[in-house]
Design a protein around this motif. Structure first.
Motif, PDB file in Angstrom:
ATOM      1  N   LEU A  30      41.804 -10.892  93.672  1.00  0.00           N
ATOM      2  CA  LEU A  30      42.254 -10.660  92.297  1.00  0.00           C
ATOM      3  C   LEU A  30      41.092 -10.395  91.339  1.00  0.00           C
ATOM      4  O   LEU A  30      41.307 -10.271  90.140  1.00  0.00           O
ATOM      5  CB  LEU A  30      43.073 -11.857  91.804  1.00  0.00           C
ATOM      6  CG  LEU A  30      44.331 -12.190  92.614  1.00  0.00           C
ATOM      7  CD1 LEU A  30      44.999 -13.443  92.080  1.00  0.00           C
ATOM      8  CD2 LEU A  30      45.308 -11.027  92.586  1.00  0.00           C
ATOM      9  N   TYR A  41      34.789 -14.387  87.537  1.00  0.00           N
ATOM     10  CA  TYR A  41      35.864 -14.534  86.560  1.00  0.00           C
ATOM     11  C   TYR A  41      35.211 -15.198  85.354  1.00  0.00           C
ATOM     12  O   TYR A  41      35.027 -16.407  85.346  1.00  0.00           O
ATOM     13  CB  TYR A  41      36.958 -15.412  87.181  1.00  0.00           C
ATOM     14  CG  TYR A  41      38.172 -15.626  86.325  1.00  0.00           C
ATOM     15  CD1 TYR A  41      39.108 -14.615  86.144  1.00  0.00           C
ATOM     16  CD2 TYR A  41      38.410 -16.860  85.718  1.00  0.00           C
ATOM     17  CE1 TYR A  41      40.237 -14.817  85.377  1.00  0.00           C
ATOM     18  CE2 TYR A  41      39.539 -17.071  84.952  1.00  0.00           C
ATOM     19  CZ  TYR A  41      40.450 -16.050  84.784  1.00  0.00           C
ATOM     20  OH  TYR A  41      41.570 -16.253  84.026  1.00  0.00           O
ATOM     21  N   PRO A  50      38.293 -17.387  91.308  1.00  0.00           N
ATOM     22  CA  PRO A  50      39.037 -18.252  92.235  1.00  0.00           C
ATOM     23  C   PRO A  50      39.577 -17.480  93.434  1.00  0.00           C
ATOM     24  O   PRO A  50      39.718 -18.030  94.509  1.00  0.00           O
ATOM     25  CB  PRO A  50      40.185 -18.794  91.386  1.00  0.00           C
ATOM     26  CG  PRO A  50      39.831 -18.522  89.974  1.00  0.00           C
ATOM     27  CD  PRO A  50      38.880 -17.374  89.965  1.00  0.00           C
ATOM     28  N   ARG A  51      39.870 -16.172  93.229  1.00  0.00           N
ATOM     29  CA  ARG A  51      40.457 -15.380  94.317  1.00  0.00           C
ATOM     30  C   ARG A  51      39.683 -14.077  94.503  1.00  0.00           C
ATOM     31  O   ARG A  51      39.508 -13.309  93.570  1.00  0.00           O
ATOM     32  CB  ARG A  51      41.909 -15.050  93.989  1.00  0.00           C
ATOM     33  CG  ARG A  51      42.839 -16.224  93.939  1.00  0.00           C
ATOM     34  CD  ARG A  51      43.648 -16.327  95.180  1.00  0.00           C
ATOM     35  NE  ARG A  51      44.509 -15.194  95.420  1.00  0.00           N
ATOM     36  CZ  ARG A  51      45.846 -15.261  95.395  1.00  0.00           C
ATOM     37  NH1 ARG A  51      46.456 -16.394  95.120  1.00  0.00           N
ATOM     38  NH2 ARG A  51      46.569 -14.193  95.682  1.00  0.00           N
ATOM     39  N   ARG A  63      47.870 -16.883  92.119  1.00  0.00           N
ATOM     40  CA  ARG A  63      47.818 -15.576  91.454  1.00  0.00           C
ATOM     41  C   ARG A  63      47.980 -15.765  89.943  1.00  0.00           C
ATOM     42  O   ARG A  63      47.325 -15.101  89.139  1.00  0.00           O
ATOM     43  CB  ARG A  63      48.951 -14.722  92.023  1.00  0.00           C
ATOM     44  CG  ARG A  63      48.996 -13.293  91.580  1.00  0.00           C
ATOM     45  CD  ARG A  63      50.014 -12.536  92.396  1.00  0.00           C
ATOM     46  NE  ARG A  63      49.633 -12.483  93.798  1.00  0.00           N
ATOM     47  CZ  ARG A  63      48.871 -11.537  94.327  1.00  0.00           C
ATOM     48  NH1 ARG A  63      48.423 -10.547  93.578  1.00  0.00           N
ATOM     49  NH2 ARG A  63      48.552 -11.562  95.599  1.00  0.00           N
ATOM     50  N   CYS A  96      46.988 -18.138  88.101  1.00  0.00           N
ATOM     51  CA  CYS A  96      45.777 -18.641  87.438  1.00  0.00           C
ATOM     52  C   CYS A  96      44.939 -17.492  86.904  1.00  0.00           C
ATOM     53  O   CYS A  96      44.238 -17.631  85.908  1.00  0.00           O
ATOM     54  CB  CYS A  96      44.918 -19.443  88.424  1.00  0.00           C
ATOM     55  SG  CYS A  96      45.759 -20.800  89.203  1.00  0.00           S
ATOM     56  N   VAL A  97      44.977 -16.364  87.595  1.00  0.00           N
ATOM     57  CA  VAL A  97      44.128 -15.238  87.215  1.00  0.00           C
ATOM     58  C   VAL A  97      44.893 -14.229  86.370  1.00  0.00           C
ATOM     59  O   VAL A  97      44.361 -13.683  85.409  1.00  0.00           O
ATOM     60  CB  VAL A  97      43.566 -14.555  88.499  1.00  0.00           C
ATOM     61  CG1 VAL A  97      42.676 -13.385  88.137  1.00  0.00           C
ATOM     62  CG2 VAL A  97      42.818 -15.575  89.351  1.00  0.00           C
ATOM     63  N   THR A  98      46.162 -14.000  86.729  1.00  0.00           N
ATOM     64  CA  THR A  98      46.886 -12.930  86.026  1.00  0.00           C
ATOM     65  C   THR A  98      47.508 -13.404  84.715  1.00  0.00           C
ATOM     66  O   THR A  98      47.932 -12.603  83.912  1.00  0.00           O
ATOM     67  CB  THR A  98      47.999 -12.352  86.923  1.00  0.00           C
ATOM     68  OG1 THR A  98      48.835 -13.436  87.347  1.00  0.00           O
ATOM     69  CG2 THR A  98      47.412 -11.673  88.150  1.00  0.00           C
ATOM     70  N   ARG A 143      42.414 -23.789  88.088  1.00  0.00           N
ATOM     71  CA  ARG A 143      42.412 -22.470  88.749  1.00  0.00           C
ATOM     72  C   ARG A 143      41.545 -22.459  90.006  1.00  0.00           C
ATOM     73  O   ARG A 143      41.789 -21.708  90.938  1.00  0.00           O
ATOM     74  CB  ARG A 143      41.944 -21.374  87.787  1.00  0.00           C
ATOM     75  CG  ARG A 143      40.569 -21.599  87.219  1.00  0.00           C
ATOM     76  CD  ARG A 143      40.163 -20.537  86.203  1.00  0.00           C
ATOM     77  NE  ARG A 143      38.933 -20.939  85.532  1.00  0.00           N
ATOM     78  CZ  ARG A 143      38.881 -21.679  84.447  1.00  0.00           C
ATOM     79  NH1 ARG A 143      39.989 -22.099  83.894  1.00  0.00           N
ATOM     80  NH2 ARG A 143      37.730 -22.021  83.908  1.00  0.00           N
TER      81      ARG A 143
END
Lengths: 481, 112
Positions: free
Chosen positions: B19, B9, B15-16, A71, A73-75, A65
């Protein structure tokens, strides 16, 4: 990582084959994960797509990730809950690369079984969907090409030229003032070319000191110099089967110009410290805002390199020569930012339109975009009025500048292609009798004095990045070399 | 008071940026040596919302993973320092900040 340490595929060919060499030749992103979803191997394509060097990823066995940054990887990572016997999953998503670009991708994830039939890890393939999106955009037609917008005759000419140029494999030189869209044009050429399935790698020749730039471009072998703790493939190698965009080519130091010329002649890359070359199939596209012919006359750019790069040339017109496009661009960016910031703004007032139509935009489309972004941020009414615009637009001789704040997103220190220095967009107006170059030199000196010689602080005072200050100090002979 | 914001996270840096639904605020006052921390949960993941929060909280520095250039440039323009592409456990950040040893692209995991 030494080649001898890389895993091998046995019992398939007559002799063992190196896994890296096999997966590196696959023209799509490939990553092998262990059962905890940590990266065991990734191929060159994925390294170029994500911007993460393979060696670094492996040295830390980073979680997928943190490398892929998609996207998914997180969702909801599809690998979660996958068993050895699960079916492969294909999902469209996006990722953010190290160049801060959002890239649409298609990810396929499959479980890998060991010889006992148990889950050993995962195979993930990552397809870059930009070429596909680009061809859809082309089919849509209209006044745009790969993010570039315009309907003026000079832009129509550029739009006609790009697809034709894309089909050849010649080197391309893109010239144009700062903010005219050289990067977008380079990417458009790549996307429209038969190389679009390969990688598009961009290197800013003005952003790194010579020694680092050489290693960045051509790679190095472990132990080639102090600090070279592992092999580095270099950007040429990463762009194998794709396109390498060398932006700010005018800032490429002379010794590296020779090395680039050699590459353009024989297409072999020699990493620092390695006697063995790598034959790289790379199309080189170069971009500059400088007058390379003038630099050749001054002995600062090699004439033979200019001839090799200048096989095909595209000149992007400045916005002041694209009258028909200003309104189109204003409306386009207004829609973009209104949507992004969720503001109920319906348009520009008549006096704002008149002012913005007259303004010469020395920073070109990038400056126009920043003006609209500022105005949308500031505006609290249904229409953007003059008070919502950056102050420097209505005070042409003033010193306050929208772009003079810390870390302006604008590139700095640009001269136009004719070689005449042009001031920073919105920057101070040079005093009478002084050229912009002289004023800029004084500004740098003044900032360095105020910062007591600390370059980082001087860059902050000037609102520039450290690399911009470094490059400009070098241009002005202030770097002590 | 120095304020550093990190989208997180779990135990890692998110990572983002766009998000993240959870952010960590590290505070350091001139009088105190160590860093204090506070976790904030945002209602939904959105880069715009995070930017608004960062400006509202007068954050001086953002440490994050992947961030789109639009938001990176916007925050820089607003005077917020952004160290991006940082990966690893966020609990190692205070030590790196104190040592002034944190740059874009830093990997905070232990090497193999």
């Amino acid at each position: 990582m030494e080649l001898s340490n890389t895993p091998q595929i046995r019992d398939l060919f007559d002799h063992p084959v190196l896994l890296n060499e096999l997966i590196d030749e696959i023209p799509t992103g490939i990553v092998l994960l262990d059962d905890s979803r940590r990266v065991l191997r990734m191929n060159r394509f994925l390294a170029a797509l994500t911007g993460f060097p393979t060696e670094e990823t492996l040295r830390y066995r980073m979680p997928c990730r943190q490398v892929l940054r998609s996207r998914l990887c997180v969702t909801g990572c599809p690998a979660k809950g996958m068993t050895a016997h699960s079916e492969p999953v294909t999902i469209e998503s996006d990722l953010i690369d190290r160049n801060r670009q959002l890239i649409p991708v298609r990810i396929t994830l499959s479980p890998l079984r060991d010889d006992r039939g148990e889950l050993a890890g995962f195979l993930e393939s990552v397809e870059d969907l930009r070429p596909m999106r680009h061809s859809h955009a082309r089919q849509e037609g209209g006044y745009r090409l790969s993010g570039m917008i315009g309907k003026s005759p000079p832009m129509e000419k550029v739009f006609r030229l790009i697809p034709a140029i894309a089909q050849s494999d010649s080197s391309v030189l893109i010239t144009g003032e700062t903010g005219t869209g050289k990067d977008m044009a380079a990417e458009a050429i790549h996307m429209a070319s038969p190389r679009s399935k390969g990688t598009f790698v961009k290197v800013n020749c003005g952003a790194l000191p010579e020694t680092l730039l050489e290693s960045e471009l051509f790679g190095h072998r472990k132990g080639a110099f102090t600090g070279a703790i592992e092999n580095k493939p270099g950007r040429f190698r990463m762009a194998h089967n794709g396109t390498l965009f060398l932006t700010e080519i005018g800032d490429l130091p002379l010794p590296l110009q020779v090395k680039l010329l050699t590459f353009l002649d024989d297409h072999v890359v020699y990493p620092l410290g390695s006697p063995k070359g790598f034959e790289a199939d790379v199309r080189v596209v170069a971009g500059t805002h400088r007058d390379l012919a003038g630099m050749v006359r001054e002995g600062r750019f090699r004439e033979d390199l200019l001839f090799r790069l200048n096989v095909v040339r595209i000149h992007l017109p400045p916005l002041r020569e694209r009258d028909e496009d200003v309104r189109l661009l204003l409306d386009h960016f207004l829609n973009t930012f209104v949507e992004r910031f969720g503001k109920p703004i319906s348009g520009f007032s008549a006096d704002v339109l008149a002012l913005l139509s007259r303004y010469p935009y020395p920073g070109n489309v990038r400056e126009l975009r920043n003006i609209v972004e500022y105005a949308v941020n500031v505006c609290n009414e249904a229409k953007i009025r003059p008070k919502d615009l950056p102050a420097y637009l209505s005070e042409p001789a003033g010193t306050e500048s929208f772009f003079s704040g810390p870390s302006s997103p604008l590139e700095t220190g640009q001269t136009d292609p004719s070689g005449d220095p042009s001031p920073e967009p919105g920057g101070p107006i040079p005093e009478e009798g002084k050229t912009w170059t002289e004023v800029e030199r004084e500004m740098i000196m003044d900032a360095l004095i105020r910062a007591k010689g600390k370059r980082g602080q001087a860059a902050e005072i000037l609102g520039w990045g450290r690399s911009t200050l470094w490059r400009k100090m070098k241009q002005h002979g202030l770097d002590g070399t | 008071m120095k304020k550093v914001l990190i989208p997180v996270y779990g135990a890692e840096i998110a990572p983002r940026f766009d998000l993240a639904t959870e952010v960590l605020l590290f505070f350091k006052s001139r009088e105190k040596e160590g860093w204090d921390e506070r976790i904030l949960v945002v209602s939904h993941s959105s880069a715009e919302e995070l930017c608004r929060l960062i400006l509202k909280e007068d954050v001086e520095m953002v440490i994050c993973g992947g961030i789109e250039d639009e938001y990176y440039q916007y925050l820089k323009w607003k005077g917020v320092a952004v160290i991006d592409s940082v990966a690893g456990p966020w609990d190692r950040i205070p030590q790196r900040l104190t040592a002034e040893d944190l740059t874009a692209g830093a990997v905070l995991y232990d090497p193999l």
